[in-house]
Design an enzyme around this catalytic site. Structure first.
Site, PDB file in Angstrom:
ATOM      1  N   ARG A   1       9.317  -1.291 -15.859  1.00 39.21           N
ATOM      2  CA  ARG A   1       8.585  -0.977 -14.627  1.00 39.21           C
ATOM      3  C   ARG A   1       9.154  -1.777 -13.474  1.00 39.21           C
ATOM      4  NH1 ARG A   1       3.586  -3.001 -14.408  1.00 39.21           N
ATOM      5  NH2 ARG A   1       3.062  -1.672 -12.658  1.00 39.21           N
TER       6      ARG A   1
ATOM      7  N   LYS B   1       4.269 -11.000 -24.503  1.00 41.00           N
ATOM      8  CA  LYS B   1       4.482  -9.548 -24.404  1.00 41.00           C
ATOM      9  C   LYS B   1       5.164  -9.000 -25.655  1.00 41.00           C
ATOM     10  CE  LYS B   1       6.610  -6.044 -21.423  1.00 41.00           C
ATOM     11  NZ  LYS B   1       6.801  -5.657 -20.028  1.00 41.00           N
TER      12      LYS B   1
ATOM     13  N   ARG C   1      -1.037 -11.031 -13.154  1.00 38.58           N
ATOM     14  CA  ARG C   1      -0.851 -11.992 -14.252  1.00 38.58           C
ATOM     15  C   ARG C   1      -2.030 -12.941 -14.295  1.00 38.58           C
ATOM     16  NH1 ARG C   1       0.605 -16.618 -11.704  1.00 38.58           N
ATOM     17  NH2 ARG C   1       1.519 -16.332  -9.652  1.00 38.58           N
TER      18      ARG C   1
END
Ligand code: BTN
Length: 273
Positions: free
Chosen positions: A79, A138, A270
């Site tokens: 992204r 992640k 975040r």
């Protein structure tokens, strides 16, 4: 393929994993084809990016439903214009391409995340809008793109749902969020087996989204929301506390000025705690 049987369009990848991929391809084709006529699965040893390849094909008029898997991508994309880098064997990289006509596209990437997490492990969390996390690291990312075809009221869209899942240990160098990998939860699991777990439920989820939108996924997303009730910072400078999602998949952030509804996929968020 429209009926169960040997997959048309599936190409054998190079290397010793061909038999394992072939078994996964067959199982996925049999599970998906009844509900998605014309569906094929294709495994390539190497391509620049499975998303780029399906967008190229769509622009050339190839609009059949397909699951395109690459053992290695040479120009994987993430992204916000970022790169997605992976090596053969350390990741599962694939894109699902299909014509799609939901009334409202909002929340598709969240629905995809819900499906992937539910197929893989109860400990996985979802980080709005597109990431799967394990312990604040992640594990996977999702990149959705669309191409329009046809004209006027007949115009339709072809959706490309790209997914990258870390399978084996990854180096954190150059990554803004430290990586997690699936073999932490499932020692020894290979990319083909992961694909076999996630592919058919993913197609089902995308088809359910086309019919019902994000609403059936909202509670399931919120149950795995990695940001819920946490201090967050947005790339546009907003700071506040995350409060789950709306029924269209927007992120709710409580700020000093009140409740903000964050819809833009161009914004990144975040945890700030
Ligand atoms: C992100 O986290 O920013 C999204 C990453 C998406 C990566 C996948 S890998 C398969 C598909 N092909 C690409 O080039 N990107 C997606």
């Amino acid at each position: 393929m429209s009926t169960a049987g040997p997959p048309q369009g599936a190409k054998a990848p190079s290397g010793g994993s061909a038999a394992a991929w072939a078994a996964s391809v067959r199982a996925i084709s049999e599970a998906v084809s009844p509900a998605l006529p014309g569906f094929t699965v294709e495994v390539l040893p190497e391509v620049d990016s499975t998303n780029t390849e399906l967008m190229r094909r769509a622009r050339a008029g190839l609009l059949e439903p397909v699951l395109l898997v690459a053992e290695r991508q040479t120009a994987g994309r993430g992204r916000l214009g970022r790169a997605w880098s992976s090596q053969a064997g350390d990741s599962l990289t694939f894109s699902l391409g299909l014509p799609l006509a939901p009334q409202d596209w909002s929340g598709l990437s969240l629905a995809v995340g819900v499906s992937l997490a539910e197929s893989l492990d109860p400990r996985l969390q979802l980080k709005w809008p597109n990431d799967l996390w394990l312990d604040d690291r992640k594990l996977a990312g999702i990149l959705i793109e669309t191409a329009s075809f046809g004209e006027g009221p007949q115009a339709r869209r072809y959706a490309v749902v790209g997914v990258g899942i870390n399978i084996a240990r990854r180096d954190a160098a150059g990554l803004s969020t430290p990586p997690a990998w699936l073999q932490e939860l499932m020692p020894g699991i290979a990319a083909g087996e992961v694909l076999r777990r996630v592919a058919a439920p993913l197609v089902q989820a995308v088809q359910a989204f086309e019919t019902f939108g994000f609403a059936p996924f909202q509670a399931r997303f919120n149950a795995r929301d990695a940001l819920r009730d946490r201090a967050v910072a947005l790339s546009d400078g907003t700071a506040g506390t995350a409060h789950g999602t709306t029924e269209r998949g927007a992120l709710l952030v409580h700020t000093a000025g009140g409740m903000n509804t964050v819809t833009s996929s161009e914004v990144s968020v975040r945890p700030a705690d």
